[in-house]
Design an enzyme around this catalytic site. Structure first.
Site, PDB file in Angstrom:
ATOM      1  N   GLY A  17       0.805  -1.219   0.000  1.00  0.00           N
ATOM      2  CA  GLY A  17       0.000   0.000   0.000  1.00  0.00           C
ATOM      3  C   GLY A  17       0.831   1.259   0.000  1.00  0.00           C
TER       4      GLY A  17
ATOM      5  N   ASN B 188       1.724   3.398  -2.595  1.00  0.00           N
ATOM      6  CA  ASN B 188       1.634   4.402  -3.663  1.00  0.00           C
ATOM      7  C   ASN B 188       0.906   5.667  -3.233  1.00  0.00           C
ATOM      8  OD1 ASN B 188      -0.929   3.371  -3.557  1.00  0.00           O
ATOM      9  ND2 ASN B 188      -1.013   2.677  -5.668  1.00  0.00           N
TER      10      ASN B 188
ATOM     11  N   GLY C 155      -0.509   8.084   0.612  1.00  0.00           N
ATOM     12  CA  GLY C 155      -0.663   8.202   2.063  1.00  0.00           C
ATOM     13  C   GLY C 155       0.609   7.925   2.840  1.00  0.00           C
TER      14      GLY C 155
ATOM     15  N   GLY D 148       1.974   5.128   3.472  1.00  0.00           N
ATOM     16  CA  GLY D 148       2.819   4.147   2.808  1.00  0.00           C
ATOM     17  C   GLY D 148       3.771   4.801   1.820  1.00  0.00           C
TER      18      GLY D 148
ATOM     19  N   SER E 296      -4.071   0.573  14.475  1.00  0.00           N
ATOM     20  CA  SER E 296      -4.796   1.843  14.480  1.00  0.00           C
ATOM     21  C   SER E 296      -5.343   2.080  15.883  1.00  0.00           C
ATOM     22  CB  SER E 296      -5.954   1.779  13.478  1.00  0.00           C
ATOM     23  OG  SER E 296      -6.880   2.825  13.684  1.00  0.00           O
TER      24      SER E 296
ATOM     25  N   TYR F 166     -13.864  -2.911  11.055  1.00  0.00           N
ATOM     26  CA  TYR F 166     -12.561  -2.268  10.881  1.00  0.00           C
ATOM     27  C   TYR F 166     -11.737  -2.396  12.159  1.00  0.00           C
ATOM     28  CZ  TYR F 166      -9.022   1.321  10.030  1.00  0.00           C
ATOM     29  OH  TYR F 166      -7.831   1.996   9.879  1.00  0.00           O
TER      30      TYR F 166
END
Length: 311
Positions: free
Chosen positions: A21, A23, A25, A27, A150, A175
């Site tokens: 992930g 590409n 934010g 990451g 998180s 989540y």
């Protein structure tokens, strides 16, 4: 520890680093900072066009950056297997694995081709299987393995009798379960590495409330404020007070991945405003994250669901 910045990242020349992930934010910010310190970065993401755009952006800042794209869809176990087989065929030891990719608060229950609930599959099961399949290369590199959790883990519960939430689906609890699972996985991986002599350093991190597309395309879209048409009025006033940039959100991840003083089993995050923002440092794991019996049962269930074994 709380003074960590990108200036504290050691020289990573010659180190192979895989970031899922990456590409956009946090990451992307993680990949950019590691490439700037000489790391050889593999962007393990789904979208080739977005990856190439991200690689070009990194190259503009660091022309010597060694960054390449490899296709990986964590919601598809076949894609995880294919990616791992390519890495194993290449044979190069992995020094750092950052399991960063995720989706957030899908409004309705979605099911993957493997029959898994989408948030569980993308955020947790894909990373669980990926780590297991890459274990020979991780062991060869005495790797640092970073799982992304998180602050949403605080409200999470591991629903062992129905991990896929086939009944009573709700976006936030699902989540929260996936991010609690990632925290428990990171802690359990460190315990099992120590017990079995795998040589891994497993660390968990969270970015706080970082302003990224994950938030933009998740709860902000479906909040009461958004539904009332007030999103673009309220957000500029409130969000800066309780959040920080993607670059700041990446600092706990970078600290977990590169700081030589960080020990296995650590949990790092933002340190101010109840861990919503601020400099990186120790984060608080809720009691349910520290339940070793549930962690072991989750591990066994995950192996059964994905068909992989840590050997």
């Amino acid at each position: 520890m709380a003074s960590f910045t990108t200036d504290d990242i050691p020289d990573l020349t010659g180190k192979r680093v895989i970031i899922t992930g990456s590409n956009s934010g946090t990451g992307f910010e993680t990949a950019k900072a590691i490439a700037a310190r000489g790391g050889s970065v593999i962007m393990a993401v789904r979208n080739a066009d977005k990856a190439q755009a991200a690689i070009a952006a990194i190259a503009r800042e660091t022309p010597s950056a060694d960054v390449r794209f490899e296709a990986l869809d964590l919601a598809r176990q076949a894609s995880v297997t294919d990616f791992a087989e390519r890495m194993l065929a290449d044979g190069r030891p992995i020094d750092i694995l950052v399991n960063n990719a995720g989706v957030m608060m899908l409004p309705t229950r979605e099911v993957t081709e493997d029959g898994f609930e989408m948030q569980l599959a993308t955020n947790y099961l894909g990373h669980f299987a990926l780590t297991a399949r890459l274990l020979p290369l991780l062991r060869a590199g005495n790797a640092r393995v970073v799982q992304l959790s998180s602050i949403a883990h605080r409200r999470g519960q591991i629903r062992l009798d129905d991990l896929n939430w086939t009944h009573g689906y709700k976006p936030w609890p699902v989540y929260g379960q996936s991010k609690l699972a990632m925290l428990m996985f990171g802690l359990e991986l460190d315990r099992r590495s120590a017990a079995n002599g795998w040589g891994l350093t497993s660390v968990v991190a969270h970015p706080g409330y970082a302003r990224t597309g994950l938030i933009e395309n998740g709860p902000l879209v479906r909040s009461p404020i958004a539904r009332a048409g007030l999103r673009y009025i309220v957000r500029p006033l409130i969000e800066p007070l309780i959040s920080h940039s993607a670059a700041d959100g990446a600092l706990p991840i970078l600290m977990a991945a590169t700081d030589p003083t960080v020990r296995g089993g650590a949990y790092l995050g933002a340190t101010r405003m109840n861990e919503l923002k601020g400099p990186p440092g120790p984060a608080k794991a809720e009691p349910q994250a520290l339940d070793r019996d549930v962690a072991a049962r989750l591990w066994a269930a995950s192996e059964q669901m994905t068909g992989v074994r840590f050997a």
